[in-house]
Design a protein around this motif. Structure first.
Motif, mmCIF file in Angstrom:
data_model
loop_
_atom_site.group_PDB
_atom_site.id
_atom_site.type_symbol
_atom_site.label_atom_id
_atom_site.label_comp_id
_atom_site.label_asym_id
_atom_site.label_seq_id
_atom_site.Cartn_x
_atom_site.Cartn_y
_atom_site.Cartn_z
ATOM 1 N N PRO A 280 0.890 -1.121 0.029
ATOM 2 C CA PRO A 280 -0.039 0.146 0.130
ATOM 3 C C PRO A 280 0.867 1.341 0.084
ATOM 4 C CG PRO A 280 0.257 -0.802 2.476
ATOM 5 C CD PRO A 280 0.755 -1.603 1.465
ATOM 6 N N ARG A 281 0.214 2.449 -0.317
ATOM 7 C CA ARG A 281 0.897 3.632 -0.258
ATOM 8 C C ARG A 281 0.050 4.496 0.744
ATOM 9 N NH1 ARG A 281 4.584 4.948 -4.225
ATOM 10 N NH2 ARG A 281 4.699 7.036 -2.783
ATOM 11 N N TYR A 282 0.606 5.161 1.581
ATOM 12 C CA TYR A 282 0.020 5.837 2.766
ATOM 13 C C TYR A 282 0.448 7.201 2.744
ATOM 14 C CZ TYR A 282 -2.065 1.420 4.637
ATOM 15 O OH TYR A 282 -2.635 0.429 4.479
ATOM 16 N N LEU A 283 1.427 7.666 1.796
ATOM 17 C CA LEU A 283 2.221 8.939 1.925
ATOM 18 C C LEU A 283 2.461 9.405 0.559
ATOM 19 C CD1 LEU A 283 2.948 11.282 3.879
ATOM 20 C CD2 LEU A 283 5.429 10.059 3.873
ATOM 21 N N TYR A 284 2.190 10.550 0.054
ATOM 22 C CA TYR A 284 2.542 11.072 -1.026
ATOM 23 C C TYR A 284 3.107 12.558 -0.696
ATOM 24 C CZ TYR A 284 2.112 13.305 -5.593
ATOM 25 O OH TYR A 284 2.455 14.090 -6.710
ATOM 26 N N ARG A 285 4.404 12.667 -1.675
ATOM 27 C CA ARG A 285 5.142 13.897 -1.418
ATOM 28 C C ARG A 285 5.029 14.710 -2.657
ATOM 29 N NH1 ARG A 285 8.271 12.648 3.142
ATOM 30 N NH2 ARG A 285 8.636 10.602 3.535
ATOM 31 N N SER A 286 4.360 15.779 -2.474
ATOM 32 C CA SER A 286 4.249 16.851 -3.721
ATOM 33 C C SER A 286 5.234 17.401 -3.866
ATOM 34 C CB SER A 286 3.135 17.714 -3.202
ATOM 35 O OG SER A 286 3.069 18.684 -4.135
ATOM 36 N N TRP B 269 -7.260 5.856 -13.850
ATOM 37 C CA TRP B 269 -8.105 6.761 -13.016
ATOM 38 C C TRP B 269 -7.657 8.359 -13.059
ATOM 39 C CZ3 TRP B 269 -13.103 5.683 -11.388
ATOM 40 C CH2 TRP B 269 -13.591 4.342 -11.404
ATOM 41 N N HIS B 270 -6.787 8.561 -13.450
ATOM 42 C CA HIS B 270 -5.979 9.893 -13.499
ATOM 43 C C HIS B 270 -5.801 10.282 -12.103
ATOM 44 C CE1 HIS B 270 -6.784 10.628 -17.895
ATOM 45 N NE2 HIS B 270 -7.211 9.588 -17.714
ATOM 46 N N TRP B 271 -5.333 9.499 -11.330
ATOM 47 C CA TRP B 271 -5.043 10.054 -9.701
ATOM 48 C C TRP B 271 -3.604 10.186 -9.662
ATOM 49 C CZ3 TRP B 271 -7.612 4.901 -7.336
ATOM 50 C CH2 TRP B 271 -8.922 4.924 -7.429
ATOM 51 N N VAL B 272 -3.234 11.178 -8.795
ATOM 52 C CA VAL B 272 -2.199 11.467 -8.263
ATOM 53 C C VAL B 272 -1.775 10.993 -7.290
ATOM 54 C CG1 VAL B 272 -0.611 13.777 -7.770
ATOM 55 C CG2 VAL B 272 -2.405 13.878 -9.421
ATOM 56 N N ARG B 273 -2.465 10.782 -6.339
ATOM 57 C CA ARG B 273 -2.189 9.964 -5.159
ATOM 58 C C ARG B 273 -3.460 8.973 -4.898
ATOM 59 N NH1 ARG B 273 -2.604 14.856 -4.254
ATOM 60 N NH2 ARG B 273 -0.837 15.268 -3.277
ATOM 61 N N SER B 274 -3.241 7.905 -4.367
ATOM 62 C CA SER B 274 -4.323 6.918 -4.169
ATOM 63 C C SER B 274 -5.229 6.873 -3.065
ATOM 64 C CB SER B 274 -3.362 5.408 -3.894
ATOM 65 O OG SER B 274 -2.651 5.537 -2.934
ATOM 66 N N PRO C 245 -8.061 18.969 -4.354
ATOM 67 C CA PRO C 245 -8.066 17.868 -3.643
ATOM 68 C C PRO C 245 -6.529 17.489 -3.115
ATOM 69 C CG PRO C 245 -9.616 17.366 -4.791
ATOM 70 C CD PRO C 245 -8.800 18.581 -5.488
ATOM 71 N N GLY C 246 -5.538 17.646 -3.920
ATOM 72 C CA GLY C 246 -4.197 17.153 -3.610
ATOM 73 C C GLY C 246 -3.663 18.305 -2.462
ATOM 74 N N VAL C 247 -3.793 19.542 -2.612
ATOM 75 C CA VAL C 247 -3.105 20.294 -1.518
ATOM 76 C C VAL C 247 -3.931 20.242 -0.331
ATOM 77 C CG1 VAL C 247 -4.274 22.291 -2.602
ATOM 78 C CG2 VAL C 247 -2.288 22.673 -1.004
ATOM 79 N N PHE C 248 -5.368 20.196 -0.533
ATOM 80 C CA PHE C 248 -6.148 20.289 0.493
ATOM 81 C C PHE C 248 -5.916 18.793 1.599
ATOM 82 C CE2 PHE C 248 -10.478 18.887 2.282
ATOM 83 C CZ PHE C 248 -10.934 19.772 2.789
ATOM 84 N N THR C 249 -5.720 17.647 0.717
ATOM 85 C CA THR C 249 -5.469 16.484 1.711
ATOM 86 C C THR C 249 -4.282 16.854 2.347
ATOM 87 O OG1 THR C 249 -6.795 15.115 0.209
ATOM 88 C CG2 THR C 249 -4.967 14.071 1.548
ATOM 89 N N ASP C 250 -3.177 17.122 1.449
ATOM 90 C CA ASP C 250 -1.829 17.047 2.185
ATOM 91 C C ASP C 250 -1.741 17.972 3.364
ATOM 92 O OD1 ASP C 250 -1.002 15.353 0.092
ATOM 93 O OD2 ASP C 250 0.140 17.038 -1.043
ATOM 94 N N ALA C 251 -2.396 19.255 3.185
ATOM 95 C CA ALA C 251 -2.221 20.060 4.355
ATOM 96 C C ALA C 251 -2.881 19.661 5.575
ATOM 97 C CB ALA C 251 -2.839 21.577 3.882
ATOM 98 N N ILE C 252 -4.009 18.839 5.570
ATOM 99 C CA ILE C 252 -4.641 18.661 6.514
ATOM 100 C C ILE C 252 -3.431 17.493 7.232
ATOM 101 C CG2 ILE C 252 -6.645 17.084 7.237
ATOM 102 C CD1 ILE C 252 -8.318 18.256 5.310
ATOM 103 N N LEU C 253 -3.026 16.457 6.635
ATOM 104 C CA LEU C 253 -2.332 15.679 7.340
ATOM 105 C C LEU C 253 -1.076 16.224 7.888
ATOM 106 C CD1 LEU C 253 -2.491 12.830 4.458
ATOM 107 C CD2 LEU C 253 -3.841 12.936 6.578
#
Length: 393
Positions: free
Chosen positions: A35-41, A210-215, A270-278
């Motif tokens: 699995p992948r639980y962390l994406y680094r923008s 699915w054109h996803w940047v992160r899963s 959603p990318g920056v939104f999700t990263d900022a919260i985490l």
């Protein structure tokens, strides 16, 4: 003589449809071994920390000024929607928007129009450095609408919904909200978000299809700020403006800044939104908090939390605590480390706000758990315009 051309043509169409379904079904069935639980923008590589600190301080100054003048506000009971670049008449809102207002008649309703947004950005929030310039630099309304929803809920609080969101039930009767933020012992919450994507085992092929940047990712087509001045939204605003400025600074001076699907998701969506919260959770929660310990445990054998520079383990919050949710999961502001500001967060399972999708365990629109449904138009996305792009990228 009997002619068979129509039957042949129909049979050919049938085989084409079956082949396409098999291609899609096969592509979407791929899973990764780990699995992948962390994406680094890449936008967090060498961020402009000086500008981000300046932004954060400006937002804090506004908060302090408003609280001094008006005192702490009560619970926010306003529904916000945004229509930019169109006549704000009721006919432009559409049946989903009208039904959303009607279903929640005990809430105040506010439509943010182009004219209203202009005054809000240039006058009400004029002390935020670079805000007006960056807001007007966006070439598409979808980018302005992304930033605007964060600014509105941060400044006023309330419930935000895209105009293509329609209610399965009223906000107050939503089971997930009744079990979380509406409970009397759950008052230290400043932001409620839902799960949109939860596919940590998605393969590279599935990510492409699915054109996803992160899963994984949180929903930002609807969100709820029970009170104003959420520290989580404050950081989201800082990130959006910082990423926007960087994108402009690095763009061609003659052509200007271009926004494709990737940059839109990572700069304002959603990318920056999700990263900022985490990241806020990581910076504010103590190392002993379950969100941190669960993230570290889930990283065993993966190495996503191993620092490339030092080789040591980074204790932070990843997507792991929010994967596979069947009930709301919350952290109150009081659980943060001393001297830091969290504001509190509730994360709703995908079956509350994210049904109707073909992934992540989402149920259908008629699920008994569904509170709102989203039509997932996404017409701003280039690949939504063409089936060829959908199939082959």
């Amino acid at each position: 003589m009997r002619r068979f051309r129509p039957a042949t043509s129909s049979r050919r169409k049938y085989y084409i449809v079956v082949a396409l379904l098999l291609v899609l079904g096969h592509a979407h069935s791929h899973v990764a071994d780990q699995p992948r639980y962390l994406y680094r923008s890449t936008f967090r590589d060498n961020p402009d920390t000086a500008y981000e600190q300046q932004l954060s301080q400006a937002l804090r100054d506004i908060e302090e000024q408003q609280l001094t003048l008006h005192g702490p506000a009560g619970p926010s009971d306003t529904i916000w929607q945004i229509i930019l670049g169109k006549d704000p008449g009721a006919e432009e809102r559409g049946p989903d928007s009208l039904e959303f207002e009607e279903k929640n008649s005990e809430w105040k309703y506010k439509l943010a129009t182009t004219e209203w947004a202009e005054e809000f950005v240039t006058i009400t929030l004029s002390s935020i450095p670079g805000l007006s310039t960056l807001y007007h630099a966006y070439p598409h309304h979808v980018l302005r609408a992304d930033l605007l929803r964060y600014l509105i809920l941060w400044y006023y609080g309330g419930y935000y919904a895209d105009t293509d969101v329609f209610p399965a039930r009223s906000i107050k009767s939503c089971p997930s909200l009744q079990k979380s933020v509406f409970k009397t012992d759950m008052q230290d919450i400043s932001l409620v978000v839902g799960v949109e994507i939860d596919e940590p085992f998605a393969s590279a092929q599935k990510m492409h299809d699915w054109h996803w940047v992160r899963s994984y990712g949180f929903i930002q087509y609807t969100m709820f700020a029970p009170r104003q001045f959420s520290p989580l939204l404050r950081e989201i605003i800082v990130r959006v403006l910082s990423h926007t400025k960087r994108h402009l600074d690095e763009s061609n001076v003659f052509i200007g800044a271009r926004y494709n699907e990737l940059t839109t998701l990572e700069i304002t969506g959603p990318g920056v939104f999700t990263d900022a919260i985490l990241d806020v959770l990581s910076d504010t929660l103590p190392a002993s908090h379950p969100f941190v310990s669960e993230s570290v445990t889930a990283d065993t054998g993966l190495g996503e939390l191993i620092s490339p520079a030092t080789g040591g383990l980074t204790q932070r919050v990843t997507w792991a605590p929010f994967s596979g949710l069947s009930a709301p999961r919350c952290v109150q502001g009081s659980e943060a480390k001393a001297g830091v500001d969290l504001g509190g967060l509730c994360v709703l399972p995908i079956n509350a706000w994210g049904n109707g999708q073909r992934h992540s365990g989402a149920e259908n629109f008629f699920s008994t758990h569904a509170c709102i449904n989203h039509r997932f138009g996404g017409t701003w996305k280039p690949w939504k315009q063409s089936w060829k792009k959908y199939l082959f990228g």
